[in-house]
Design a protein around this motif. Structure first.
Motif, PDB file in Angstrom:
ATOM      1  N   THR A 195      13.934  55.397 113.337  1.00 20.94           N
ATOM      2  CA  THR A 195      13.042  55.855 114.407  1.00 20.94           C
ATOM      3  C   THR A 195      12.767  57.346 114.263  1.00 20.94           C
ATOM      4  O   THR A 195      11.606  57.779 114.318  1.00 20.94           O
ATOM      5  CB  THR A 195      13.669  55.555 115.782  1.00 20.94           C
ATOM      6  OG1 THR A 195      13.923  54.154 115.889  1.00 20.94           O
ATOM      7  CG2 THR A 195      12.755  55.996 116.908  1.00 20.94           C
TER       8      THR A 195
ATOM      9  N   ASN B  46      14.888  62.579 123.491  1.00 20.54           N
ATOM     10  CA  ASN B  46      14.625  61.504 124.464  1.00 20.54           C
ATOM     11  C   ASN B  46      13.629  60.486 123.921  1.00 20.54           C
ATOM     12  O   ASN B  46      13.765  59.292 124.164  1.00 20.54           O
ATOM     13  CB  ASN B  46      14.149  62.079 125.799  1.00 20.54           C
ATOM     14  CG  ASN B  46      15.275  62.742 126.567  1.00 20.54           C
ATOM     15  OD1 ASN B  46      16.445  62.389 126.395  1.00 20.54           O
ATOM     16  ND2 ASN B  46      14.940  63.717 127.399  1.00 20.54           N
ATOM     17  N   GLN B  47      12.618  60.943 123.182  1.00 14.33           N
ATOM     18  CA  GLN B  47      11.657  60.019 122.586  1.00 14.33           C
ATOM     19  C   GLN B  47      12.335  59.156 121.523  1.00 14.33           C
ATOM     20  O   GLN B  47      12.070  57.953 121.440  1.00 14.33           O
ATOM     21  CB  GLN B  47      10.481  60.776 121.978  1.00 14.33           C
ATOM     22  CG  GLN B  47       9.427  59.838 121.412  1.00 14.33           C
ATOM     23  CD  GLN B  47       8.284  60.555 120.712  1.00 14.33           C
ATOM     24  OE1 GLN B  47       8.392  61.728 120.341  1.00 14.33           O
ATOM     25  NE2 GLN B  47       7.188  59.852 120.512  1.00 14.33           N
TER      26      GLN B  47
ATOM     27  N   ILE C 134      15.490  58.312 121.414  1.00  4.22           N
ATOM     28  CA  ILE C 134      16.333  57.367 122.157  1.00  4.22           C
ATOM     29  C   ILE C 134      15.478  56.234 122.707  1.00  4.22           C
ATOM     30  O   ILE C 134      15.792  55.054 122.526  1.00  4.22           O
ATOM     31  CB  ILE C 134      17.084  58.089 123.294  1.00  4.22           C
ATOM     32  CG1 ILE C 134      18.127  59.055 122.710  1.00  4.22           C
ATOM     33  CG2 ILE C 134      17.744  57.092 124.242  1.00  4.22           C
ATOM     34  CD1 ILE C 134      18.647  60.085 123.710  1.00  4.22           C
ATOM     35  N   SER C 135      14.386  56.593 123.355  1.00  3.15           N
ATOM     36  CA  SER C 135      13.511  55.588 123.972  1.00  3.15           C
ATOM     37  C   SER C 135      12.944  54.618 122.936  1.00  3.15           C
ATOM     38  O   SER C 135      12.990  53.400 123.114  1.00  3.15           O
ATOM     39  CB  SER C 135      12.373  56.302 124.709  1.00  3.15           C
ATOM     40  OG  SER C 135      11.427  55.376 125.183  1.00  3.15           O
ATOM     41  N   GLU C 136      12.412  55.165 121.850  1.00  2.00           N
ATOM     42  CA  GLU C 136      11.763  54.304 120.850  1.00  2.00           C
ATOM     43  C   GLU C 136      12.751  53.512 119.999  1.00  2.00           C
ATOM     44  O   GLU C 136      12.391  52.480 119.449  1.00  2.00           O
ATOM     45  CB  GLU C 136      10.811  55.122 119.985  1.00  2.00           C
ATOM     46  CG  GLU C 136       9.622  55.612 120.792  1.00  2.00           C
ATOM     47  CD  GLU C 136       8.436  56.007 119.955  1.00  2.00           C
ATOM     48  OE1 GLU C 136       8.315  55.553 118.792  1.00  2.00           O
ATOM     49  OE2 GLU C 136       7.599  56.766 120.486  1.00  2.00           O
TER      50      GLU C 136
ATOM     51  N   GLY D 216      15.354  52.147 121.299  1.00  5.28           N
ATOM     52  CA  GLY D 216      15.835  51.079 122.172  1.00  5.28           C
ATOM     53  C   GLY D 216      17.343  51.071 122.345  1.00  5.28           C
ATOM     54  O   GLY D 216      17.906  50.102 122.863  1.00  5.28           O
TER      55      GLY D 216
ATOM     56  N   LYS E 147      21.500  56.169 125.284  1.00  3.21           N
ATOM     57  CA  LYS E 147      21.541  57.602 124.998  1.00  3.21           C
ATOM     58  C   LYS E 147      22.835  58.001 124.289  1.00  3.21           C
ATOM     59  O   LYS E 147      22.824  58.848 123.394  1.00  3.21           O
ATOM     60  CB  LYS E 147      21.391  58.385 126.302  1.00  3.21           C
ATOM     61  CG  LYS E 147      21.155  59.847 126.125  1.00  3.21           C
ATOM     62  CD  LYS E 147      20.846  60.499 127.463  1.00  3.21           C
ATOM     63  CE  LYS E 147      20.252  61.876 127.241  1.00  3.21           C
ATOM     64  NZ  LYS E 147      19.732  62.452 128.465  1.00  3.21           N
TER      65      LYS E 147
END
Length: 191
Positions: A14, A30-31, A33-35, A37, A40
């Motif tokens: 990612t 944060n992006q 982590i978010s992408e 899935g 954190k």
């Protein structure tokens, strides 16, 4: 890239994609982590030193992916011109679906961080050098002199990197196709 990844490799995949497409500064933890899935805690468990270490590891991750792809193509195709063209064609095919681009060289990250992070600059140099050597070794097998083959490896890698940057900017594989079509003229004479 491989879809069956452990959490560390999923983070690296990612982060690699985001750093390659958006750059270092535009990509936040944060992006990633978010992408990815993943929770954190995973990113900080695997990369407790933060974003710079993650970026260095992402360069190594991408470099290994490119090395494997390049070596496979160089082993499968005996003619160096055809092998290099096949690698470029394979790379250009990603621009048929720009949203799923991955495993492209690290030029954007290198240009953005070379003057601010010595460890990242060195990781990018190491990646470039490995790819150039794979190309040079193929040319040497075909009778090129070592010094000329190394120069051609650097030139071809630079052309591919520039073609990728233009293809990303244009959202079109045409620049890479031009690079691919130019390879026979670049390699027509032995040094």
């Amino acid at each position: 890239m491989d879809t069956k990844l452990n959490s560390r490799d999923k983070i690296l995949q990612t982060a690699s994609r985001l750093f390659q497409l958006q750059g270092y500064h535009a990509t936040g933890m944060n992006q990633i982590i978010s992408e990815s899935g993943l929770p954190k805690g995973s990113i900080y468990h695997h990369f407790p030193q933060g974003k710079e270490l993650l970026a260095i590891e992402a360069v190594h991750f991408t470099s290994s992916f490119i090395e494997r792809k390049l070596l496979t193509i160089m082993e499968e195709i005996s003619d160096p011109v055809e092998a290099i063209q096949a690698f470029i064609k394979d790379t250009s095919s990603q621009f048929d679906s720009p949203e799923s681009i991955e495993g492209i060289p690290v030029g954007l990250l290198a240009s953005e961080t070379a003057l601010i992070s010595e460890p990242l600059r060195l990781a990018c140099i190491q990646a470039f050098s490995k790819w150039e050597k794979i190309i040079a070794d193929k040319l040497i097998q075909n009778g090129e002199k070592d010094e000329h083959a190394l120069k051609m490896g650097m030139l071809i890698n630079s052309m591919i990197g520039g073609g990728i940057m233009q293809s990303i900017t244009r959202k079109d594989k045409a620049p890479l196709i031009v690079v691919m079509e130019t390879i026979p003229q670049i390699l027509k004479t032995k040094g």
